[in-house]
Design an enzyme around this catalytic site. Structure first.
Site, PDB file in Angstrom:
ATOM      1  N   HIS A 166       0.826  -1.226   0.000  1.00 47.65           N
ATOM      2  CA  HIS A 166       0.000   0.000   0.000  1.00 47.65           C
ATOM      3  C   HIS A 166       0.857   1.272   0.000  1.00 47.65           C
ATOM      4  O   HIS A 166       0.321   2.371  -0.189  1.00 47.65           O
ATOM      5  CB  HIS A 166      -0.930   0.029   1.219  1.00 47.65           C
ATOM      6  CG  HIS A 166      -1.951  -1.061   1.211  1.00 47.65           C
ATOM      7  ND1 HIS A 166      -2.784  -1.280   0.142  1.00 47.65           N
ATOM      8  CD2 HIS A 166      -2.268  -2.003   2.136  1.00 47.65           C
ATOM      9  CE1 HIS A 166      -3.579  -2.315   0.406  1.00 47.65           C
ATOM     10  NE2 HIS A 166      -3.279  -2.777   1.614  1.00 47.65           N
ATOM     11  N   ASP A 207      -2.775 -10.809  -2.613  1.00 46.79           N
ATOM     12  CA  ASP A 207      -3.314 -10.293  -1.345  1.00 46.79           C
ATOM     13  C   ASP A 207      -4.793  -9.906  -1.565  1.00 46.79           C
ATOM     14  O   ASP A 207      -5.170  -9.521  -2.671  1.00 46.79           O
ATOM     15  CB  ASP A 207      -2.506  -9.058  -0.942  1.00 46.79           C
ATOM     16  CG  ASP A 207      -2.829  -8.561   0.451  1.00 46.79           C
ATOM     17  OD1 ASP A 207      -2.024  -8.805   1.360  1.00 46.79           O
ATOM     18  OD2 ASP A 207      -3.877  -7.905   0.617  1.00 46.79           O
ATOM     19  N   HIS A 209      -6.260  -7.353  -0.602  1.00 46.68           N
ATOM     20  CA  HIS A 209      -6.347  -5.912  -0.846  1.00 46.68           C
ATOM     21  C   HIS A 209      -5.560  -5.541  -2.096  1.00 46.68           C
ATOM     22  O   HIS A 209      -4.539  -6.168  -2.396  1.00 46.68           O
ATOM     23  CB  HIS A 209      -5.788  -5.142   0.352  1.00 46.68           C
ATOM     24  CG  HIS A 209      -6.440  -5.504   1.653  1.00 46.68           C
ATOM     25  ND1 HIS A 209      -5.856  -6.331   2.588  1.00 46.68           N
ATOM     26  CD2 HIS A 209      -7.647  -5.147   2.160  1.00 46.68           C
ATOM     27  CE1 HIS A 209      -6.665  -6.482   3.622  1.00 46.68           C
ATOM     28  NE2 HIS A 209      -7.760  -5.774   3.390  1.00 46.68           N
ATOM     29  N   ASP A 307      -4.336 -12.906   3.008  1.00 44.77           N
ATOM     30  CA  ASP A 307      -5.593 -12.510   3.639  1.00 44.77           C
ATOM     31  C   ASP A 307      -6.823 -12.770   2.766  1.00 44.77           C
ATOM     32  O   ASP A 307      -7.938 -12.425   3.156  1.00 44.77           O
ATOM     33  CB  ASP A 307      -5.554 -11.045   4.116  1.00 44.77           C
ATOM     34  CG  ASP A 307      -4.863 -10.121   3.144  1.00 44.77           C
ATOM     35  OD1 ASP A 307      -4.594 -10.554   2.004  1.00 44.77           O
ATOM     36  OD2 ASP A 307      -4.586  -8.965   3.513  1.00 44.77           O
TER      37      ASP A 307
HETATM   38 ZN   LIG Z   1      -3.999  -7.311   2.534  1.00 46.77          ZN
END
Ligand SMILES: [Zn+2]
Length: 515
Positions: A166, A207, A209, A307
């Site tokens: 991120h 991931d 995200h 995740d």
């Molecule tokens: Zn994540």
């Protein structure tokens, strides 16, 4: 190519491997550092035990492999970090780290220097982040050593934190400070571009995200590819899936180099009864790999977040350990195919003609057991060893009677309406009741709520009503603490409770979590 031989000790311990495993497997190392478990924000899901659990699992799985398997990462260097990040971002990060550690040295109290509501620097963050970055660059160095060098490896995994995907070039966010995968991509190009022909690098991110930081940095960099599957509407809300306007239909060249695919999350009941993310992953990941193949990277980095696992508290997807093995294998098979097409070999004299390599680096993943078992399968795939995980049948997608659920929900709503009407009537009657009748009714209500007849409750009607009210409050659900990055966690936890509480055949209305 250097090879390692699995010790016979394993068989002596009763841990048998399949015959295919008994053959030679690639040389590899897991890079980590003890400083990576020192960065800690209380009650934060990105917790130190993530790497501790994973390291225990990896050591257990690979302890009998010969060679320098578990290597302590060196400290990353500023000159490598700024190959991706802006100098201003690095300066600001270091300023925060210095402040937090100076305060700690002076007071022995922890001070937090925030970036956003769930990303903060404390006294140990700087060292952890620099070691995570150092793990990435050191693993790349080892990958590109001459095959005859005793330290040379064929693949690697960086079991480090804090995560990175991120973090934009000039911005820390979403638990991330330094973007390890993106730094690795730029470092590999800068250091091994000339000598080994590492000019184009792909980061593949499974991931849950979207790795907005990596995408932001690669958006205008034609030498880099970014492919990601991520849960739609989960943090940070970026990474729009542009299908079907991709492949030959892509509206711009960038859409073939920055390739995002949504997975639909959901709690396994009304919102997404068939838990479709697992099937979607199997369908969409190869689309990304296909575009990667078209891009023809010289080197691949996995942003390995776990995740999207069905057990994860921050994601709402339904992947299992073996899906991470599969996803890794699909990419490696594509690399092998490209190598064959181009006549690349393991030990070619021309280093630019050697087989492509891949490394994995930990991103997210917050269920300690799930990330450990998933990481083992990811590394097994990097080593081209077969998957040893198989999801039990009871974890397969639920078959839910949607019509039945809807019908029962409507019935329940009608019942509720009826009860409300009756309550209104009772309230009207209340005015006409005698004091004795009121007391009797309150006692009856109290008995209903506690499940047993309460006798000898002394006091006035008002006191009795207060007891009932307090019982009512104590029976209400506790308010949920909402933390931005983990806004979906409540639903996920409820989902787990739901799964634990129901058989695959029937769900009662009480278990329906969707509005
Ligand atoms: Zn994540």
């Amino acid at each position: 190519m250097s090879e390692i031989v699995i010790k016979e000790q394993k068989a002596a311990e009763g841990k048998e491997r399949s015959s295919s495993e008994e053959s030679a497997v690639p040389n590899f190392s897991v890079f980590w550092h003890p400083a990576c478990d020192k960065h800690e924000v209380p009650h934060h899901p990105e917790q130190p035990d993530r790497v501790n659990y994973m390291m225990d699992a990896l050591k257990l799985e690979f302890h009998d492999f010969e060679g320098d398997i578990f290597r302590e990462a060196p400290r990353g260097k500023d000159e490598h970090i700024v190959l991706f990040h802006t100098q201003a971002h690095l300066d600001d990060f270091n300023k925060k780290c210095t402040r937090a550690s100076a305060y700690y040295k002076k007071t022995k109290k922890v001070n937090y220097q925030p970036y956003d509501s769930d990303t903060a620097v404390m006294w140990a963050t700087g060292e952890a982040a620099y070691r995570a970055c150092g793990a990435m660059t050191a693993s790349i160095d080892a990958l590109f050593l001459d095959p005859t060098d005793p330290g040379a490896i064929d693949t690697a995994y960086c079991c480090t934190r804090p995560p990175g995907h991120h973090a934009e070039r000039g911005k820390a966010q979403g638990f991330c400070f330094l973007n390890n995968a993106a730094i690795g991509a730029k470092y590999a190009q800068a250091t091994y571009g000339e000598s080994h022909g590492i000019r184009r690098v792909a980061v593949l991110d499974f991931d849950v995200h979207h790795g907005n930081g990596t995408e932001e940095g690669f958006m205008h960099d034609e030498s880099c590819f970014y492919g990601s599957t991520h849960e739609k509407d989960n943090y940070p809300g970026t990474g729009k899936d542009k299908s079907p306007f991709v492949g030959e239909m892509a509206k711009s060249e960038v859409d073939r180099r920055i390739v995002n695919r949504y997975l639909n999350g959901g709690d396994g009941c009304l919102k997404n009864p068939n838990k479709s993310s697992r099937a979607e992953f199997r369908q969409k990941w190869p689309e990304i790999v296909s575009e990667m193949q078209r891009f023809r990277p010289d080197f691949v980095i996995f942003s390995s977040g776990f995740d999207a696992h069905s057990s994860d508290p921050l994601g709402n997807c339904w992947l299992e350990d073996e899906d991470f093995h599969w996803a890794t294998t699909v990419v490696l098979e594509a690399l092998t195919e490209m190598d064959k097409e181009e006549g690349r070999t393991v030990d070619a004299t021309d280093r630019a003609k050697r087989c492509r390599k891949a490394v994995g680096v930990l991103e997210g993943g917050y269920d300690l057991e799930a990330i450990s078992s998933s990481a083992v399968q990811h590394v097994r795939a990097l080593l081209k060893l077969p998957c040893t995980s198989e999801t039990p049948a009871e974890a397969a997608p639920l078959q839910i009677d949607i019509a039945g659920l809807t019908r029962r929900k409507e019935e329940k709503e009608k019942e509720k309406e009826k009860e409300e009407e009756e309550e209104e009537e009772e309230e009207t009657d209340d005015e006409n009741l005698t004091s004795f009748e009121k007391s009797e009714r309150l006692e009856r209500e109290l008995a209903e709520r506690t499940g047993s007849l309460i006798e000898n409750v002394e006091g006035t009607d008002d006191a009795l009503a207060a007891v009932i009210e307090s019982l009512s409050l104590s029976m209400s659900p506790t308010p949920t603490q909402v933390v931005p990055h983990r806004a979906e966690s409540t639903e996920k936890n409820e989902k787990e409770d739901l799964l634990a509480a129901t058989s695959t055949a029937e769900l009662s209305d009480e278990n329906v979590l969707c509005p």
